[in-house]
Design an enzyme around this catalytic site. Sequence first.
Site, PDB file in Angstrom:
ATOM      1  N   ARG A 237      -0.515 -71.576  -7.930  1.00 43.57           N
ATOM      2  CA  ARG A 237       0.381 -70.647  -8.614  1.00 43.57           C
ATOM      3  C   ARG A 237       1.800 -71.075  -8.236  1.00 43.57           C
ATOM      4  O   ARG A 237       2.021 -71.615  -7.148  1.00 43.57           O
ATOM      5  CB  ARG A 237       0.158 -69.200  -8.151  1.00 43.57           C
ATOM      6  CG  ARG A 237      -1.125 -68.562  -8.657  1.00 43.57           C
ATOM      7  CD  ARG A 237      -1.066 -68.286 -10.162  1.00 43.57           C
ATOM      8  NE  ARG A 237      -2.220 -67.573 -10.664  1.00 43.57           N
ATOM      9  CZ  ARG A 237      -3.314 -68.137 -11.164  1.00 43.57           C
ATOM     10  NH1 ARG A 237      -3.428 -69.446 -11.232  1.00 43.57           N
ATOM     11  NH2 ARG A 237      -4.303 -67.378 -11.611  1.00 43.57           N
ATOM     12  N   GLU A 266       6.711 -68.014 -15.513  1.00 41.88           N
ATOM     13  CA  GLU A 266       5.965 -68.565 -16.656  1.00 41.88           C
ATOM     14  C   GLU A 266       6.065 -67.619 -17.841  1.00 41.88           C
ATOM     15  O   GLU A 266       5.870 -66.411 -17.655  1.00 41.88           O
ATOM     16  CB  GLU A 266       4.495 -68.781 -16.278  1.00 41.88           C
ATOM     17  CG  GLU A 266       4.340 -69.871 -15.240  1.00 41.88           C
ATOM     18  CD  GLU A 266       2.883 -70.137 -14.833  1.00 41.88           C
ATOM     19  OE1 GLU A 266       1.969 -69.628 -15.506  1.00 41.88           O
ATOM     20  OE2 GLU A 266       2.686 -70.846 -13.855  1.00 41.88           O
ATOM     21  N   HIS A 285       0.458 -74.424 -17.646  1.00 37.92           N
ATOM     22  CA  HIS A 285      -0.659 -73.697 -17.019  1.00 37.92           C
ATOM     23  C   HIS A 285      -1.945 -73.895 -17.831  1.00 37.92           C
ATOM     24  O   HIS A 285      -2.502 -72.943 -18.381  1.00 37.92           O
ATOM     25  CB  HIS A 285      -0.309 -72.199 -16.894  1.00 37.92           C
ATOM     26  CG  HIS A 285      -1.110 -71.505 -15.832  1.00 37.92           C
ATOM     27  ND1 HIS A 285      -0.619 -70.489 -15.062  1.00 37.92           N
ATOM     28  CD2 HIS A 285      -2.400 -71.685 -15.410  1.00 37.92           C
ATOM     29  CE1 HIS A 285      -1.544 -70.064 -14.228  1.00 37.92           C
ATOM     30  NE2 HIS A 285      -2.648 -70.778 -14.428  1.00 37.92           N
TER      31      HIS A 285
HETATM   32  C1  GLV Z   1      -6.131 -70.014 -13.915  1.00 41.82           C
HETATM   33  O1  GLV Z   1      -5.091 -70.272 -13.380  1.00 41.82           O
HETATM   34  C2  GLV Z   1      -7.079 -69.071 -13.382  1.00 41.82           C
HETATM   35  O2  GLV Z   1      -6.785 -68.424 -12.376  1.00 41.82           O
HETATM   36  O3  GLV Z   1      -8.170 -68.939 -13.976  1.00 41.82           O
END
Ligand code: GLV
Length: 327
Positions: A237, A266, A285
């Site tokens: 993250r 984001e 992401h």
């Molecule tokens: C993606 O980042 C998730 O946590 O599934």
Amino acid sequence: MKQKIVVYNRLEAPVLHKLQEKYEVHFFKDINTKTDPDFIAHLAGADALIGLELPVDRELLDHAPNVKIVSNVSVGYNNLDIDELTKRGIMATNTPGILTDTVADTMMTILLSTARRVPELDHWVKQGDWEKMIEVEHYGIDVHHKTLGIIGMGRIGEAIAQRAHFGFDMDILYHNRSRKPEVEEKFNATYCDLDDLLMQADFICLMTPLTPETTGLLGEREFKLMKQSAIFINGSRGKTIVEADLIEALQNGEIAAAGLDVFEEEPVHPDNPLLKMKNVITVPHIGSSTWETELKMSELAAHNLELGLEGKCPPNLINKRVWEMQK
Ligand code: GLV
């Protein structure tokens, strides 16, 4: 009367349609709770919430007094206030397991493209600059037989280690809350404290979940410990690092390059200096974002939700205390 479900941000269409046959479903795309009174109004009668990334905290739950389960369509659940949900007897679920190989593939893709400068050279070719043989300033660096440091040896960390060890003959270092003898055995991996890993690795792949302990885990000091030739990959993250410190480390040449799937903010702000750096690869992401895996994640999230609403224990219950309290 049908039970009422509020869906937000993402749930694949076939799964949404299936839920619509059984429940009263309200779908909100790109939700911003602060500016969407309709969303808040629908929370009042909702029995369950399902979706992605929405912060589910005390303020939101105050609007949703009947909710029995919150089903995240992701493995990470840093958007959920688990203590608050538990206190209220609300189940929280996520979607672990099914995205492991897909995310590991993404991380290897980012690692390889950063090392071999694929997006930069793709751009160079497409804009017509390939007029003669490439020169030394366009060379990449080798991945095979190098040392990969993985911070966070969960399921995904292991899948990355497997690819790196068997596919690329890489030496694996790892740092994790606990040692994993089976990982050491399978991938000839070496457990390190964080500083040793940062100092020794050629590639550093950050895969920890975001928790109070991992917030800002890598900052100025940690980037300075890395080799100047190091390539940093973030698949966890954005907030597990201090992004301003990464920017500075890259600007000062303290590390060679970075490949980023996640950002502090984001969608990333267009003025973010990282977007101007040739030695930084950015993707929006996309860790688990393939057709196959997103569908499976939606199916699993819906399955968790349905079981929760039927009064059964969902397979991916995060706050098991809620179930114990109900028994
Ligand atoms: C993606 O980042 C998730 O946590 O599934």
